[in-house]
Design a protein around this motif. Structure first.
Motif, PDB file in Angstrom:
ATOM      1  N   GLU A  56       0.818  -1.213   0.000  1.00  0.00           N
ATOM      2  CA  GLU A  56       0.000   0.000   0.000  1.00  0.00           C
ATOM      3  C   GLU A  56       0.850   1.261   0.000  1.00  0.00           C
ATOM      4  N   LYS A  57       2.081   1.199   0.482  1.00  0.00           N
ATOM      5  CA  LYS A  57       2.950   2.364   0.526  1.00  0.00           C
ATOM      6  C   LYS A  57       3.648   2.616  -0.801  1.00  0.00           C
ATOM      7  N   ARG A  58       3.599   1.684  -1.709  1.00  0.00           N
ATOM      8  CA  ARG A  58       4.273   1.867  -2.990  1.00  0.00           C
ATOM      9  C   ARG A  58       3.559   2.923  -3.830  1.00  0.00           C
ATOM     10  N   PRO A  59       4.305   3.729  -4.576  1.00  0.00           N
ATOM     11  CA  PRO A  59       3.644   4.692  -5.480  1.00  0.00           C
ATOM     12  C   PRO A  59       2.938   3.969  -6.615  1.00  0.00           C
ATOM     13  N   ARG A  60       1.902   4.586  -7.100  1.00  0.00           N
ATOM     14  CA  ARG A  60       1.046   3.938  -8.108  1.00  0.00           C
ATOM     15  C   ARG A  60       1.797   3.623  -9.392  1.00  0.00           C
ATOM     16  N   TRP A  61       2.784   4.429  -9.757  1.00  0.00           N
ATOM     17  CA  TRP A  61       3.465   4.231 -11.029  1.00  0.00           C
ATOM     18  C   TRP A  61       4.434   3.061 -11.002  1.00  0.00           C
ATOM     19  N   SER A  62       4.784   2.559  -9.827  1.00  0.00           N
ATOM     20  CA  SER A  62       5.870   1.589  -9.704  1.00  0.00           C
ATOM     21  C   SER A  62       5.420   0.142  -9.763  1.00  0.00           C
ATOM     22  N   TYR A  63       4.125  -0.149  -9.844  1.00  0.00           N
ATOM     23  CA  TYR A  63       3.690  -1.543  -9.833  1.00  0.00           C
ATOM     24  C   TYR A  63       2.379  -1.681 -10.605  1.00  0.00           C
ATOM     25  N   THR A  64       2.087  -2.907 -10.995  1.00  0.00           N
ATOM     26  CA  THR A  64       0.826  -3.230 -11.657  1.00  0.00           C
ATOM     27  C   THR A  64      -0.189  -3.653 -10.607  1.00  0.00           C
ATOM     28  N   PRO A  65      -1.384  -3.079 -10.588  1.00  0.00           N
ATOM     29  CA  PRO A  65      -2.384  -3.485  -9.589  1.00  0.00           C
ATOM     30  C   PRO A  65      -2.654  -4.980  -9.643  1.00  0.00           C
ATOM     31  N   GLU A  66      -2.836  -5.565  -8.471  1.00  0.00           N
ATOM     32  CA  GLU A  66      -3.001  -7.014  -8.388  1.00  0.00           C
ATOM     33  C   GLU A  66      -4.242  -7.487  -9.142  1.00  0.00           C
ATOM     34  N   ARG A  67      -5.304  -6.712  -9.080  1.00  0.00           N
ATOM     35  CA  ARG A  67      -6.549  -7.151  -9.723  1.00  0.00           C
ATOM     36  C   ARG A  67      -6.525  -6.991 -11.236  1.00  0.00           C
ATOM     37  N   MET A  68      -5.506  -6.327 -11.763  1.00  0.00           N
ATOM     38  CA  MET A  68      -5.390  -6.179 -13.217  1.00  0.00           C
ATOM     39  C   MET A  68      -4.439  -7.201 -13.818  1.00  0.00           C
ATOM     40  N   LYS A  69      -3.859  -8.036 -12.985  1.00  0.00           N
ATOM     41  CA  LYS A  69      -2.969  -9.069 -13.499  1.00  0.00           C
ATOM     42  C   LYS A  69      -3.782 -10.223 -14.053  1.00  0.00           C
ATOM     43  N   GLY A  70      -3.251 -10.866 -15.070  1.00  0.00           N
ATOM     44  CA  GLY A  70      -3.927 -11.983 -15.704  1.00  0.00           C
ATOM     45  C   GLY A  70      -3.725 -13.283 -14.952  1.00  0.00           C
ATOM     46  N   PRO A  71      -4.078 -14.410 -15.590  1.00  0.00           N
ATOM     47  CA  PRO A  71      -3.953 -15.712 -14.929  1.00  0.00           C
ATOM     48  C   PRO A  71      -2.523 -16.217 -14.806  1.00  0.00           C
ATOM     49  N   GLY A  72      -1.545 -15.478 -15.338  1.00  0.00           N
ATOM     50  CA  GLY A  72      -0.161 -15.916 -15.236  1.00  0.00           C
ATOM     51  C   GLY A  72       0.411 -16.470 -16.519  1.00  0.00           C
ATOM     52  N   PHE A  73      -0.389 -16.496 -17.579  1.00  0.00           N
ATOM     53  CA  PHE A  73       0.104 -16.961 -18.866  1.00  0.00           C
ATOM     54  C   PHE A  73      -0.541 -16.133 -19.959  1.00  0.00           C
ATOM     55  N   SER A  74       0.002 -16.193 -21.152  1.00  0.00           N
ATOM     56  CA  SER A  74      -0.497 -15.425 -22.288  1.00  0.00           C
ATOM     57  C   SER A  74      -0.800 -16.366 -23.441  1.00  0.00           C
ATOM     58  N   ILE A  75      -1.861 -16.049 -24.172  1.00  0.00           N
ATOM     59  CA  ILE A  75      -2.229 -16.877 -25.323  1.00  0.00           C
ATOM     60  C   ILE A  75      -1.463 -16.473 -26.577  1.00  0.00           C
ATOM     61  N   ASN A  76      -0.727 -15.366 -26.512  1.00  0.00           N
ATOM     62  CA  ASN A  76       0.053 -14.926 -27.659  1.00  0.00           C
ATOM     63  C   ASN A  76       1.322 -15.759 -27.775  1.00  0.00           C
ATOM     64  N   VAL A  77       1.577 -16.249 -28.966  1.00  0.00           N
ATOM     65  CA  VAL A  77       2.777 -17.040 -29.231  1.00  0.00           C
ATOM     66  C   VAL A  77       3.871 -16.089 -29.720  1.00  0.00           C
ATOM     67  N   VAL A  78       4.960 -15.994 -28.963  1.00  0.00           N
ATOM     68  CA  VAL A  78       6.061 -15.100 -29.301  1.00  0.00           C
ATOM     69  C   VAL A  78       6.957 -15.795 -30.316  1.00  0.00           C
ATOM     70  N   LYS A  79       7.099 -15.195 -31.493  1.00  0.00           N
ATOM     71  CA  LYS A  79       7.939 -15.780 -32.525  1.00  0.00           C
ATOM     72  C   LYS A  79       9.418 -15.588 -32.232  1.00  0.00           C
ATOM     73  N   ASP A  80       9.770 -14.413 -31.707  1.00  0.00           N
ATOM     74  CA  ASP A  80      11.165 -14.111 -31.397  1.00  0.00           C
ATOM     75  C   ASP A  80      11.247 -13.696 -29.929  1.00  0.00           C
ATOM     76  N   PRO A  81      11.685 -14.574 -29.032  1.00  0.00           N
ATOM     77  CA  PRO A  81      11.731 -14.218 -27.592  1.00  0.00           C
ATOM     78  C   PRO A  81      12.640 -13.038 -27.287  1.00  0.00           C
ATOM     79  N   SER A  82      13.617 -12.764 -28.131  1.00  0.00           N
ATOM     80  CA  SER A  82      14.517 -11.643 -27.849  1.00  0.00           C
ATOM     81  C   SER A  82      13.793 -10.300 -27.924  1.00  0.00           C
ATOM     82  N   ARG A  83      12.690 -10.224 -28.639  1.00  0.00           N
ATOM     83  CA  ARG A  83      11.936  -8.973 -28.752  1.00  0.00           C
ATOM     84  C   ARG A  83      11.125  -8.647 -27.505  1.00  0.00           C
TER      85      ARG A  83
END
Length: 264
Positions: A56-83
């Protein structure tokens, strides 16, 4: 006699509706009241999210709100991981140094901390979950365009920009209120404050080092919209200053800190 078929049809329809109503009531009695699964699960999920006093003491710009985080994985397939590897600034001192180079010795005090970070945050950063500067940039772009147009109108026209003599010796209509309007036929606001000039000014004050964004191609920043991102951040700063201190202060910043450096 002609009405008998219609009456029989109406009576048959009424009987069917009574049977359907009685059958539906019996089904509801057997099954009970319906359960709203979506609202119940959402409330349980919200109750499960707890924040610690340190979070709660962290500034708003420094973290992603917990309730806006996804399930922990993404359905997008990354073609080039270096990007996917791209580092953004997290140092407030570095951000303040940029504001002082752009706005002057006390430029880091003109905006609150949250707004200073919001003005340099592009919508591509963190999927826009920490806020982004699109609306501030739209407002600031209008202010810069207005001040650039005003600068063109009040600047004396050069000798080579004088109107051409009419071959038939006709005299155009003259009026003091329209004397400066013809200057816009020679020079447009986009000629004074073009995207390239704005981007060069942003580079000179160190805006690329503090702008938070995620390029589509880290190996090719220009193809990822580098110039447009810098323009958006600079316009967003102007829009934030106007909302924080008023139009007069924002106009003064545009005239002294932007147009003067662009050679206008």
């Amino acid at each position: 006699m002609a009405l008998n078929p219609s009456r029989s049809a109406v009576s048959a329809t009424c009987k069917v509706l009574r049977r359907c109503g009685s059958s539906s009531q019996s089904v509801v009695q057997r099954l009970g009241q319906p359960v709203r699964q979506l609202s119940t699960s959402a409330s349980r999920r919200n109750e499960a999210v707890e924040t610690t006093p340190e979070q709660e003491k962290r500034p708003r710009w420094s973290y992603t709100p917990e309730r806006m985080k996804g399930p922990g994985f993404s359905i997008n397939v990354v073609k080039d991981p270096s990007r996917t590897i791209w580092h953004n600034n997290e140092d407030p001192a570095k951000l303040d140094a940029m504001y002082m180079r752009l706005l002057g010795s006390k430029g880091d005090r003109m905006l609150p901390d949250e707004i200073k970070w919001l003005a340099v945050t592009h919508k591509s950063f963190d999927q826009g979950r920490r806020g982004f500067n699109t609306r501030l940039a739209y407002f600031g772009r209008l202010i810069v365009s207005l001040e650039t147009t005003r600068h063109i109108l009040v600047t004396p026209a050069a000798a080579e920009d004088s109107p051409i003599q009419d071959p038939f010796n006709r005299e155009p209509f003259q009026h003091s209120a329209l004397a400066n309007v013809d200057k816009l036929n020679i020079k447009q606001p986009m000629d004074v404050a073009s995207k390239e000039k704005i981007a060069k000014l942003a580079i000179d004050v160190g805006l690329p080092e503090v702008t938070r964004w995620k390029p589509r191609m880290p190996e090719h920043l220009e193809g990822s919209g580098f110039i447009a991102v810098l323009n958006t951040s600079l316009f967003a700063i102007v829009g934030a200053i106007s909302l924080q201190h008023g139009a007069e202060t924002a106009q003064q910043v545009v005239r002294e800190k932007i147009l003067r450096r662009l050679g206008a």
